[in-house]
Write a protein that holds these residues in place. Structure first.
Motif, PDB file in Angstrom:
ATOM      1  N   SER A  49       0.857  -1.175   0.000  1.00  0.00           N
ATOM      2  CA  SER A  49       0.000   0.000   0.000  1.00  0.00           C
ATOM      3  C   SER A  49       0.897   1.229   0.000  1.00  0.00           C
ATOM      4  CB  SER A  49      -0.904  -0.013   1.233  1.00  0.00           C
ATOM      5  OG  SER A  49      -1.739   1.111   1.217  1.00  0.00           O
ATOM      6  N   THR A  75       1.589   5.504   0.696  1.00  0.00           N
ATOM      7  CA  THR A  75       1.231   6.678   1.486  1.00  0.00           C
ATOM      8  C   THR A  75       1.742   7.912   0.765  1.00  0.00           C
ATOM      9  OG1 THR A  75       3.278   6.606   2.760  1.00  0.00           O
ATOM     10  CG2 THR A  75       1.411   5.375   3.638  1.00  0.00           C
ATOM     11  N   LYS A  76       1.505   9.089   1.322  1.00  0.00           N
ATOM     12  CA  LYS A  76       1.970  10.315   0.669  1.00  0.00           C
ATOM     13  C   LYS A  76       3.495  10.379   0.613  1.00  0.00           C
ATOM     14  CE  LYS A  76       1.203  15.261   0.538  1.00  0.00           C
ATOM     15  NZ  LYS A  76       0.903  15.322  -0.867  1.00  0.00           N
ATOM     16  N   SER A  77       4.171   9.966   1.689  1.00  0.00           N
ATOM     17  CA  SER A  77       5.627  10.021   1.705  1.00  0.00           C
ATOM     18  C   SER A  77       6.266   8.838   0.973  1.00  0.00           C
ATOM     19  CB  SER A  77       6.134  10.063   3.143  1.00  0.00           C
ATOM     20  OG  SER A  77       5.724   8.897   3.823  1.00  0.00           O
ATOM     21  N   PRO A 106       4.708   6.557  -1.861  1.00  0.00           N
ATOM     22  CA  PRO A 106       3.583   6.130  -2.696  1.00  0.00           C
ATOM     23  C   PRO A 106       3.827   4.777  -3.360  1.00  0.00           C
ATOM     24  CG  PRO A 106       4.862   7.755  -3.841  1.00  0.00           C
ATOM     25  CD  PRO A 106       5.447   7.649  -2.473  1.00  0.00           C
ATOM     26  N   ARG A 107       2.751   4.216  -3.861  1.00  0.00           N
ATOM     27  CA  ARG A 107       2.810   2.969  -4.626  1.00  0.00           C
ATOM     28  C   ARG A 107       2.948   3.336  -6.088  1.00  0.00           C
ATOM     29  NH1 ARG A 107      -1.631   0.062  -6.990  1.00  0.00           N
ATOM     30  NH2 ARG A 107      -3.026   1.509  -5.944  1.00  0.00           N
ATOM     31  N   ASP A 109      -1.184   7.535  -3.774  1.00  0.00           N
ATOM     32  CA  ASP A 109      -1.338   7.595  -2.322  1.00  0.00           C
ATOM     33  C   ASP A 109      -2.623   6.843  -1.987  1.00  0.00           C
ATOM     34  OD1 ASP A 109      -1.680   8.168   0.332  1.00  0.00           O
ATOM     35  OD2 ASP A 109      -1.780  10.342   0.080  1.00  0.00           O
ATOM     36  N   ASP A 110      -2.501   5.622  -1.448  1.00  0.00           N
ATOM     37  CA  ASP A 110      -3.667   4.788  -1.192  1.00  0.00           C
ATOM     38  C   ASP A 110      -4.472   5.228   0.032  1.00  0.00           C
ATOM     39  OD1 ASP A 110      -3.518   2.945  -3.352  1.00  0.00           O
ATOM     40  OD2 ASP A 110      -1.798   2.009  -2.378  1.00  0.00           O
ATOM     41  N   THR A 111      -3.902   6.056   0.893  1.00  0.00           N
ATOM     42  CA  THR A 111      -4.657   6.483   2.078  1.00  0.00           C
ATOM     43  C   THR A 111      -5.827   7.373   1.690  1.00  0.00           C
ATOM     44  OG1 THR A 111      -3.134   8.330   2.422  1.00  0.00           O
ATOM     45  CG2 THR A 111      -2.688   6.292   3.627  1.00  0.00           C
ATOM     46  N   VAL A 112      -5.655   8.190   0.648  1.00  0.00           N
ATOM     47  CA  VAL A 112      -6.743   9.050   0.179  1.00  0.00           C
ATOM     48  C   VAL A 112      -7.204   8.675  -1.228  1.00  0.00           C
ATOM     49  CG1 VAL A 112      -6.183  11.021   1.624  1.00  0.00           C
ATOM     50  CG2 VAL A 112      -5.116  10.808  -0.601  1.00  0.00           C
ATOM     51  N   GLY A 113      -6.529   7.706  -1.848  1.00  0.00           N
ATOM     52  CA  GLY A 113      -6.917   7.262  -3.181  1.00  0.00           C
ATOM     53  C   GLY A 113      -6.653   8.297  -4.248  1.00  0.00           C
TER      54      GLY A 113
END
Length: 118
Positions: free
Chosen positions: A25, A27-29, A31-32, A48-52
């Motif tokens: 997954s 994150t902003k720092s 990313p995938r 960024d999968d936390t906010v899609g």
């Protein structure tokens, strides 16, 4: 190839994709980075999968760059510079069910050579 073999190859790729996606997954720092390769072009996104949300993307078709090893290396270099402008130095690589060789491997190595830690 027969339609049955093509369907089997597609099914196996989708199984690999689901297995990989279940483990990683972004994150902003960190990313995938996901890759898609068609017969003609190569596409990539940093997500960024936390906010899609897509942080950055690159489209080989818009750059008029095809889908082979040399071009994948060039696309990876351009994408790495774009990510660094957005403040990304670490990422998780999602090969999207493709085997890690050829174009996919060259793209990942090019990102590493240009300062993105995978």
């Amino acid at each position: 190839m027969t339609p049955k073999i093509l369907e089997l190859k597609k099914t196996l790729r989708l199984k690999r994709k689901a297995r990989i996606r279940g483990k990683i997954s972004g994150t902003k720092s960190c990313p995938r980075i996901t890759i898609f390769r068609s017969n003609k072009y190569l596409y990539a996104q940093a997500i960024d999968d936390t906010v899609g949300m897509t942080i950055a993307s690159i489209d080989g078709r818009k750059l008029k760059i095809g889908n082979n090893k040399e071009n994948a290396k060039q696309i990876g270099g351009i994408f790495a510079k774009d990510l660094q402008k957005k403040g990304v130095s670490n990422a998780v690589f999602d090969r999207n069910g493709y085997l890690f060789h050829g174009v996919v491997k060259e793209f990942a190595e090019s990102l590493r050579e240009n300062g993105i830690t995978l």
